[in-house]
Design a protein around this motif. Structure first.
Motif, short mmCIF file in Angstrom:
data_model
loop_
_atom_site.label_atom_id
_atom_site.label_comp_id
_atom_site.label_asym_id
_atom_site.label_seq_id
_atom_site.Cartn_x
_atom_site.Cartn_y
_atom_site.Cartn_z
N ARG A 1 1.06 -1.60 0.22
CA ARG A 1 -0.18 -0.14 -0.32
C ARG A 1 1.05 1.18 0.13
N PRO A 2 0.63 2.10 -0.90
CA PRO A 2 1.38 3.60 -0.77
C PRO A 2 1.59 4.81 0.27
N ILE A 3 2.36 4.45 0.94
CA ILE A 3 3.19 5.54 1.82
C ILE A 3 2.63 7.11 1.57
N PRO A 4 1.84 7.13 3.02
CA PRO A 4 1.80 8.95 2.02
C PRO A 4 2.56 9.10 2.45
N ASN A 5 3.25 10.63 2.10
CA ASN A 5 4.02 11.79 1.91
C ASN A 5 5.73 10.98 1.32
N THR A 6 5.74 10.47 0.63
CA THR A 6 6.71 9.75 0.40
C THR A 6 6.16 10.11 -1.69
N GLU A 7 5.89 10.73 -1.95
CA GLU A 7 5.56 10.80 -3.19
C GLU A 7 6.88 11.35 -3.94
N ILE A 8 6.77 11.09 -5.26
CA ILE A 8 7.87 11.61 -6.21
C ILE A 8 6.48 12.02 -7.39
N TYR A 9 7.92 13.36 -7.58
CA TYR A 9 6.92 12.87 -8.98
C TYR A 9 8.35 13.26 -10.02
N PHE A 10 8.06 13.03 -11.15
CA PHE A 10 8.60 12.88 -12.82
C PHE A 10 7.51 13.72 -13.85
N ASP A 11 8.35 14.71 -13.72
CA ASP A 11 7.77 15.28 -15.52
C ASP A 11 8.00 13.84 -16.96
#
Lengths: 476, 419
Positions: free
Chosen positions: B238-248
């Motif tokens: 399950r995705p862990i909140p606040n670990t997001e990385i955004y890629f263009d």
């Protein structure tokens, strides 16, 4: 100069356009996207509602019951798949049972035939996968299923076969009226003129109406997210299963589709735009809700998820009327559920009762309402298949293996009305790419066929019109 | 018109089908037909222009088309008939095959034995319930591979790949060589699903970052992909909140597993294994329907084509024996996966068949310093120690014929961790 211009190529605009072609005149459909049926007719539940939901006396109630009665023969004429699978509204407790009883009463007032309350054991006999909490259900034998974009495309195609024009990529930006003539200008400067405008612009119908000078209603959006399961699980349920409605809406459903998939959803969330992205929370809530309705939902067979935005208006009923402000403008707005079911009845009413007062209708003796479906080959007999392959051997080449779609059908969809110009347009007509591999195997071939038939380069072929091209250039 | 009856009809002209045809022919059954849906035989190898094929079998590093050609040529040399651009629509239990092509329309052929060799398909992005939009620029790794290697077109310029299966890894390198920027490869598991050599040669050598225990949680963009958000996942994926990385990026490739393509198999009523998603088979690769055999990726997903060829030769031989000798009586014992084993194949062992049995299996997790044990009623039939095993690499264990003859119940394969 057109006699009547219809704005919006969804199921309402499409069925209205087709109804118009039963009469003599010049008719045109304006669609802002690259293809028709790209708004809420692209992504909804595809239910032919029996008609027990709507409050008696409303437009919804009236057109739902009428539309339900018309749908079978309407679909048959257009070659559109329709299944009268019946609907079940599931109840979890005694309060639900009371609601179901009042729904039954309401349905009977609306003229819905054969409604009945079933006990759990009776429900289990016809739907063995219902959840443990289900204690009873209301059955509506006249409920059915249909594919919303298939119906829209077929109606528009048939209208075009009968002489109507279609202008895609025409996003109405300005409407001027001089005397009895409307001049409509698109964002990119195209112009058409018409004596009568029928506004079927869905989510944008309030804006279109306002452009013409009528600001008497407002349209809002409600997003619904769906999950689609593989045909392999297609017999998981046979009826359309609803949960007992609450004031918040009809809740989620579990249904077979006419193409043999299982559809789960939708959510119902107010949204400020018509953005159709799905959300983790939305999809999760669909899963949780259907897991209460049914046991052992085969989620492992998920093949895609998607969302649609349903437009509803602040009057909470269908607006189907001549504009009180602008002579020559007819508004069909706020056509949320049961809009799909109601479409044939709405179209008939709009043309016979409203257009007729603005424009002299004389019957079109050449009207032919029959249409050959775009995705038809696999339903032919072996003999018929072989006759067709002899005439055109492209019917002997399967392009989409999952849905068994031939090259012949794809070529036909590109050249028939309304012409398919994108991968998504081909997919929605023929089902190529609609199956379990989700176009993994056939996309490159469909793309090549499109480029060849349209006489353009591979790089110009798009998923859904300009800006969504698939390829970015050649390799080194 | 073609003949109506064949001794053996092989469904699929990829590496499995071709090797099965050659083997059946060389074992004395000459009346063989291969049905292939694509324009030419060779299957997915035709778009795998990288090397590394054949290391086990030929002790050479071949490209996919080169590997395929060795079998294509042998089929040609033997003048085994092949119908290409021919799609099989259905197979009945009495072994009547209904197919379609441009030349013959819809037609049927009858077979005494059938070898199923239809291969597998990629799991699609749609199966994953990923949030976001559905713009252009989303491809399965195999579709991207076809565009680049066969059609000569680029599906995008800035790429994020989900899944570290072999095709994803190969495409990371391929897109880079073609001038695209591969920004990340994400893998939801804490280990890669691909071969070790591909991690090194396709990612490390090109400085492409691999994010283990990460998945794509949102796709952005209306008409074309404009970016993705990835998140770290917990033990339950399950995705862990606040670990997001955004890629263009303008392109997302999915390499999230392969599924044996068994629609025809199911249609003819051949029982499947929920673990392999392929037919349940005996060690000679006969399914539970007499005279129907299966091999290659339609049976279970292989990571090396060399093993596919071996398995297909076995299936071809068995089909030939079936045609020559007719159906035989089985003396069956079940073979099941025990602790730490993902699947084992064959699932049935016929004691009446002669020879040692090679049990193919995949482990359920990454292990170091472990022992694979094959037991029957507490008695060890075979075992071997391994310093390291991973689900991405198929393993095997040989059970001697003598041990099988003595076995008198279910055989269980399990993995023990050594301290």
């Amino acid at each position: 100069m057109y006699d009547v211009v219809v704005i919006g190529g969804g199921v309402i605009g499409g069925t209205v356009l087709r109804e118009l072609t039963k009469y003599q005149g010049n008719f045109c459909l304006l669609e802002k996207n690259d293809d028709v049926a790209m708004g809420q007719s692209r992504a909804n539940s595809g239910i032919v509602h029996a008609g027990f939901d709507a409050v008696p006396g409303t437009n919804k109630a009236k057109f739902n019951v009428l539309g339900n009665k018309m749908m079978q023969s309407y679909a048959k004429e257009l070659g559109v798949k329709y299944i009268n699978n019946g609907s079940l509204v599931l109840g979890y407790d005694q309060e639900d049972r009371r609601t179901l009883l009042s729904l039954k009463e309401r349905g009977e007032k609306n003229g819905v035939p054969d409604l009945a309350i079933l006990e759990r054991e009776q429900v289990l006999e016809i739907e063995p996968n219902i959840g443990d909490e289900v204690i009873c259900a209301m059955i509506a034998p006249t409920g059915g299923i249909i594919c919303p974009y298939e119906l829209s495309i077929a109606a528009i195609g048939n209208a075009m076969d009968n002489g109507a024009h279609l202008k895609c990529n025409f996003c109405v930006d300005k409407i001027q009226k001089d005397g009895d003539v409307f001049t409509l200008t698109s964002k990119d400067g195209q112009v058409v003129q018409a004596k009568v405008i029928i506004n079927c612009a869905g989510y944008y119908s309030d804006q279109v109406s306002a452009l013409a000078g009528d600001e008497t209603f407002q349209v809002e959006g409600r997003k619904g997210e769906y999950i689609l399961l593989d045909r392999e699980s297609g017999d998981f349920v046979s009826h359309t299963l609803f949960i007992t409605p609450t004031p918040a809406g009809k809740g989620v459903l579990v249904t077979q589709t006419v193409d043999g998939n299982i559809l789960l959803g939708p959510t119902s969330v107010e949204v400020p735009t018509d953005d159709t992205s799905t959300t983790q929370e939305g999809l999760q809530s669909v899963i949780e809700k259907v897991n209460r309705m049914c046991k052992g939902v085969p989620h492992y067979n998920t093949i895609t998820s998607f969302a649609g935005v349903r437009a509803y208006c602040d009057r909470h009923d269908f607006i189907i009327e001549k504009s009180p402000k602008v002579q020559g403008l007819i508004n069909c707005a706020g056509i949320e559920s049961p809009g799909l079911t109601s479409a044939p009845a709405i179209a008939k009413y709009v043309v016979e009762q409203l257009v007729s007062t603005l424009f002299n209708l004389s019957p079109n003796a050449n009207f032919n309402g029959v249409r050959t479906p775009d995705n038809f080959f696999k339903n032919l007999s072996t003999e018929q298949k072989n006759q067709l392959i002899k005439k055109d051997d492209r019917y002997g080449k399967i392009v989409c293996r999952c849905e068994q779609v031939t090259e012949g059908e794809i070529v036909r969809a590109i050249h028939e009305n309304p012409p398919a110009r994108s991968l998504s347009a081909v997919k929605r007509r023929t089902r190529a790419g609609m199956g379990r591999c989700q176009s993994g195997f056939c996309q490159a071939t469909v793309l090549e066929i499109l480029a060849r038939e349209l006489g353009v380069s591979m790089e110009e072929i798009a998923l859904n019109g300009k800006g969504s091209e698939i390829l970015v250039g050649k390799t080194k | 018109m073609i003949d109506k009856s064949y001794d053996i009809v092989i469904i699929g002209g990829g590496p499995a089908g071709l090797a099965a045809a050659i083997s059946a022919f060389d074992n004395g059954v000459k009346n063989v037909l291969v049905l292939e849906r694509e324009q030419r035989t060779g299957g997915i190898l035709n778009q795998c222009i990288h090397n590394g094929f054949g290391l086990t079998r030929f002790k050479e590093s071949l490209s996919g088309p080169e590997y395929a050609y060795r079998f294509v040529k042998q089929v040609k040399d033997r003048k085994i008939p092949v119908l290409t651009q021919t799609t099989v629509l259905s197979i009945s239990q009495d072994k009547t095959i209904t197919a379609i092509n441009k030349e013959y329309g819809v037609f049927t052929v009858n077979a005494k034995a059938i070898v199923l060799a239809m291969g597998c398909r990629e799991r699609s992005k749609g199966a994953l319930n990923i949030a976001g939009t559905r713009p252009a620029g989303i491809f399965s790794a195999g579709t991207a591979q076809k565009y680049v290697n066969v059609k000569g077109y680029m599906p995008g310029r800035e790429v994020v790949i989900l899944g570290s299966g072999d095709i994803g890894l190969i495409m990371a390198r391929r897109m880079t060589l073609e001038g695209a920027k591969v920004k990340a490869v994400c893998e939801i598991m804490p280990y890669s699903g691909g071969l070790k050599r591909n991690i090194v040669q396709c990612l490390n050598d090109f400085d492409i970052p691999l994010y283990l225990s990460h998945t794509i949680t949102q796709i952005h963009g209306k008409d074309r992909v404009t970016g993705v958000t990835i998140s770290k996942v917990d033990q339950n994926k399950r995705p862990i909140p606040n670990t997001e990385i955004y890629f263009d990026c303008d392109t997302v490739l999915f390499s999230v597993g392969l599924i044996p393509e068994n629609e025809l198999t199911k249609g003819m009523g051949v029982p499947l294994s929920p673990r392999t998603k392929g037919a349940v088979v005996y060690q000679d690769r006969q399914t539970l329907v007499d005279g129907v055999f299966a091999c290659g990726n339609v049976l279970h997903v292989h990571d090396l084509v060399d093993f596919v060829s071996d398995e297909a030769e076995l299936a071809g031989l068995s089909a030939a024996n079936y045609v020559k000798n007719g159906a035989s009586v089985h003396d069956t014992i079940d073979c099941v996966n025990g602790k730490n084993i993902g699947y084992v194949l064959p699932q049935k062992i016929d004691k009446n068949l002669s020879g040692d049995v090679k049990l193919y299996f995949r482990v359920a997790n990454e292990f170091k310093n472990c022992k694979i044990v094959c037991e029957c009623n507490g008695q060890v039939l075979a075992q071997k120690k391994k310093p390291v095993v991973a689900p991405g690499e198929m393993e095997y264990l040989v059970i001697k014929e003598s041990e099988i003859k003595n076995a008198n119940g279910q055989i269980t394969l399990s993995l023990e961790e050594l301290l």
